[in-house]
Design a protein around this motif. Structure first.
Motif, PDB file in Angstrom:
ATOM      1  N   ASP A   3       0.834  -1.204   0.000  1.00  0.00           N
ATOM      2  CA  ASP A   3       0.000   0.000   0.000  1.00  0.00           C
ATOM      3  C   ASP A   3       0.866   1.251   0.000  1.00  0.00           C
ATOM      4  N   TYR A   4       1.937   1.248   0.803  1.00  0.00           N
ATOM      5  CA  TYR A   4       2.821   2.407   0.865  1.00  0.00           C
ATOM      6  C   TYR A   4       3.522   2.649  -0.465  1.00  0.00           C
ATOM      7  N   ALA A   5       3.900   1.580  -1.170  1.00  0.00           N
ATOM      8  CA  ALA A   5       4.661   1.717  -2.414  1.00  0.00           C
ATOM      9  C   ALA A   5       3.909   2.531  -3.459  1.00  0.00           C
ATOM     10  N   ASP A   6       2.587   2.518  -3.397  1.00  0.00           N
ATOM     11  CA  ASP A   6       1.798   3.316  -4.346  1.00  0.00           C
ATOM     12  C   ASP A   6       2.050   4.809  -4.170  1.00  0.00           C
ATOM     13  N   LYS A   7       2.581   5.198  -3.015  1.00  0.00           N
ATOM     14  CA  LYS A   7       2.824   6.614  -2.719  1.00  0.00           C
ATOM     15  C   LYS A   7       4.265   7.027  -3.018  1.00  0.00           C
ATOM     16  N   ILE A   8       5.108   6.082  -3.438  1.00  0.00           N
ATOM     17  CA  ILE A   8       6.504   6.406  -3.688  1.00  0.00           C
ATOM     18  C   ILE A   8       6.643   7.286  -4.925  1.00  0.00           C
ATOM     19  N   GLY A   9       7.366   8.375  -4.745  1.00  0.00           N
ATOM     20  CA  GLY A   9       7.662   9.290  -5.832  1.00  0.00           C
ATOM     21  C   GLY A   9       9.058   9.845  -5.654  1.00  0.00           C
ATOM     22  N   GLU A  10       9.385  10.865  -6.394  1.00  0.00           N
ATOM     23  CA  GLU A  10      10.748  11.391  -6.361  1.00  0.00           C
ATOM     24  C   GLU A  10      11.141  11.886  -4.973  1.00  0.00           C
ATOM     25  N   GLU A  11      10.197  12.490  -4.255  1.00  0.00           N
ATOM     26  CA  GLU A  11      10.512  12.999  -2.921  1.00  0.00           C
ATOM     27  C   GLU A  11      10.931  11.870  -1.980  1.00  0.00           C
ATOM     28  N   CYS A  54      13.499  -6.377   2.643  1.00  0.00           N
ATOM     29  CA  CYS A  54      13.478  -5.226   1.720  1.00  0.00           C
ATOM     30  C   CYS A  54      12.181  -4.429   1.756  1.00  0.00           C
ATOM     31  N   GLY A  55      11.082  -4.997   2.284  1.00  0.00           N
ATOM     32  CA  GLY A  55       9.848  -4.231   2.449  1.00  0.00           C
ATOM     33  C   GLY A  55       9.284  -3.702   1.148  1.00  0.00           C
ATOM     34  N   SER A  56       9.348  -2.397   0.965  1.00  0.00           N
ATOM     35  CA  SER A  56       8.837  -1.761  -0.252  1.00  0.00           C
ATOM     36  C   SER A  56       9.866  -1.748  -1.375  1.00  0.00           C
ATOM     37  N   GLY A  57      11.122  -2.040  -1.049  1.00  0.00           N
ATOM     38  CA  GLY A  57      12.189  -1.964  -2.044  1.00  0.00           C
ATOM     39  C   GLY A  57      12.808  -0.592  -2.179  1.00  0.00           C
ATOM     40  N   LEU A  58      12.358   0.354  -1.367  1.00  0.00           N
ATOM     41  CA  LEU A  58      12.806   1.734  -1.516  1.00  0.00           C
ATOM     42  C   LEU A  58      14.310   1.880  -1.272  1.00  0.00           C
ATOM     43  N   HIS A  59      14.834   1.153  -0.297  1.00  0.00           N
ATOM     44  CA  HIS A  59      16.259   1.322   0.006  1.00  0.00           C
ATOM     45  C   HIS A  59      17.150   0.470  -0.885  1.00  0.00           C
ATOM     46  N   SER A  60      16.609  -0.598  -1.461  1.00  0.00           N
ATOM     47  CA  SER A  60      17.317  -1.280  -2.543  1.00  0.00           C
ATOM     48  C   SER A  60      17.436  -0.338  -3.736  1.00  0.00           C
ATOM     49  N   LEU A  61      16.362   0.365  -4.016  1.00  0.00           N
ATOM     50  CA  LEU A  61      16.387   1.353  -5.093  1.00  0.00           C
ATOM     51  C   LEU A  61      17.408   2.445  -4.803  1.00  0.00           C
ATOM     52  N   ALA A  62      17.437   2.940  -3.561  1.00  0.00           N
ATOM     53  CA  ALA A  62      18.395   3.988  -3.197  1.00  0.00           C
ATOM     54  C   ALA A  62      19.823   3.505  -3.413  1.00  0.00           C
ATOM     55  N   ALA A  63      20.100   2.233  -3.064  1.00  0.00           N
ATOM     56  CA  ALA A  63      21.448   1.686  -3.254  1.00  0.00           C
ATOM     57  C   ALA A  63      21.820   1.649  -4.735  1.00  0.00           C
ATOM     58  N   LEU A  64      20.881   1.252  -5.578  1.00  0.00           N
ATOM     59  CA  LEU A  64      21.144   1.225  -7.017  1.00  0.00           C
ATOM     60  C   LEU A  64      21.400   2.629  -7.548  1.00  0.00           C
ATOM     61  N   GLN A  65      20.614   3.591  -7.090  1.00  0.00           N
ATOM     62  CA  GLN A  65      20.788   4.969  -7.563  1.00  0.00           C
ATOM     63  C   GLN A  65      22.072   5.592  -7.035  1.00  0.00           C
ATOM     64  N   LEU A  66      22.604   5.050  -5.928  1.00  0.00           N
ATOM     65  CA  LEU A  66      23.889   5.519  -5.405  1.00  0.00           C
ATOM     66  C   LEU A  66      25.071   4.786  -6.039  1.00  0.00           C
ATOM     67  N   SER A 125      12.374  11.503   6.473  1.00  0.00           N
ATOM     68  CA  SER A 125      13.816  11.300   6.547  1.00  0.00           C
ATOM     69  C   SER A 125      14.210   9.883   6.156  1.00  0.00           C
ATOM     70  N   ARG A 126      13.242   8.948   6.169  1.00  0.00           N
ATOM     71  CA  ARG A 126      13.522   7.600   5.671  1.00  0.00           C
ATOM     72  C   ARG A 126      12.591   7.242   4.527  1.00  0.00           C
ATOM     73  N   GLY A 127      11.930   8.243   3.956  1.00  0.00           N
ATOM     74  CA  GLY A 127      10.990   7.956   2.893  1.00  0.00           C
ATOM     75  C   GLY A 127       9.796   7.162   3.397  1.00  0.00           C
ATOM     76  N   MET A 128       9.440   7.337   4.659  1.00  0.00           N
ATOM     77  CA  MET A 128       8.375   6.557   5.264  1.00  0.00           C
ATOM     78  C   MET A 128       7.153   7.448   5.483  1.00  0.00           C
ATOM     79  N   ASP A 129       6.088   6.864   5.981  1.00  0.00           N
ATOM     80  CA  ASP A 129       4.822   7.539   6.215  1.00  0.00           C
ATOM     81  C   ASP A 129       4.358   7.214   7.636  1.00  0.00           C
ATOM     82  N   PHE A 130       3.893   8.233   8.366  1.00  0.00           N
ATOM     83  CA  PHE A 130       3.549   8.070   9.779  1.00  0.00           C
ATOM     84  C   PHE A 130       2.486   6.990   9.982  1.00  0.00           C
TER      85      PHE A 130
END
Length: 282
Positions: free
Chosen positions: A20-28, A56-68, A210-215
């Motif tokens: 559900d959270y992944a649907d909200k992932i964007g550039e920010e 890996c959860g949503s995959g957001l930090h795997s993505l961050a590693a690839l982009q880094l 700060s972690r790309g998360m949602d309250f």
């Protein structure tokens, strides 16, 4: 190792929440995730390195590693919905030609013979939900190459850990309606606490960026995260040094403390750790 710890039904189903959270992932969210990962890595450069994301959860930090610039990312999770979500996120946002694998696997089933060792092993807020945190730490650390980094976050010990263990066991088994009711009560009490302490709820929610998360997703994760364990900084260091690691950086939870320990009325917060595995010449 009890076999049932490698089965999804023994754990809270985080995967639906991450989907559900992944649907909200964007550039920010992606920018914030990159910044959070780089903060932990310090001056470490990922270019040309292998990165393992455990839980890996949503995959957001795997993505961050690839982009880094990571040369290869292997993302693992016990939950098939998290695996599917991570694949979806990486297909959508990963740089062209990026090398990655997403695997459904428990931390207890990871081994170097199958996957090889990694320059960076990353597991944020995961290993305390495995049912055997100490063994999970040892298994995750063993995937780290000599002179590689092991980056992880774990719940700090609080005076109310026993209460939260009971609450999480109940919440994980509760109906969706009862979970929603518990969430509303938690958030209502939390807002009162912020008001009394002179803080604005809207401003507090911003910290999750700060972690790309949602309250609200985080509240569900916190209340349902069972199995649940916590650990002190000293206990972490004793374990890590005994397995050939040396501390590099430590970011402590800022929760209020009594007699040196977090109270834990609304949660424990995670302490963040960066350890380096001693190389053969160290």
């Amino acid at each position: 190792m009890p076999k049932d710890l490698t089965r999804l039904e023994t754990h809270f189903a985080f995967g639906h929440n991450w989907s559900d959270y992944a649907d909200k992932i964007g550039e920010e969210q992606i920018i914030e995730a990159r910044n959070a990962l780089q903060r932990l890595l310090g001056n470490e450069v990922l270019a040309g390195k292998r990165f393992l994301d455990i839980g890996c959860g949503s995959g957001l930090h795997s993505l961050a590693a690839l982009q880094l610039g990571a040369a290869e990312v292997v993302a693992t999770d016990i939950d098939p919905e998290s695996v599917n979500t991570t694949e979806r996120v990486l297909r959508r946002f990963a740089p062209a030609g990026a090398s990655y694998r997403v695997i459904q696997r428990s931390v207890f089933d990871l081994n170097i013979a199958d996957l090889g060792s990694f320059d960076v092993t990353y597991s944020w807020g995961v290993l305390h939900h495995t049912g055997n945190m100490y063994e999970a730490l040892a298994r995750a650390g063993a995937m780290t190459a000599p002179s590689g980094l092991f980056v992880f976050a774990l719940y700090a010990k609080t005076w109310l850990c026993r209460f939260w263990t009971i609450e999480k066991r109940w919440y994980a088994a509760a109906s969706a309606k009862r979970q929603e009711c518990a969430q509303r009560n938690y958030i209502r009490l939390f807002r009162i606490r912020l008001l009394i302490s002179g803080h604005r709820f809207a401003a507090y929610k911003e910290k999750y960026r700060s972690r790309g998360m949602d309250f609200y997703h985080d509240v569900h994760d916190w209340m349902g995260g069972y199995p649940y364990e916590s650990i002190s900084n000293r206990e972490v260091d004793d374990l890590m040094t005994s397995t050939g690691f040396q501390a590099q950086r430590l970011f402590l939870s800022s929760k209020g403390k009594i007699l040196g320990r977090n109270v834990g009325f609304f949660g424990s917060g995670c302490d963040e750790y960066v350890y380096i595995r001693k190389g053969s010449s160290d």
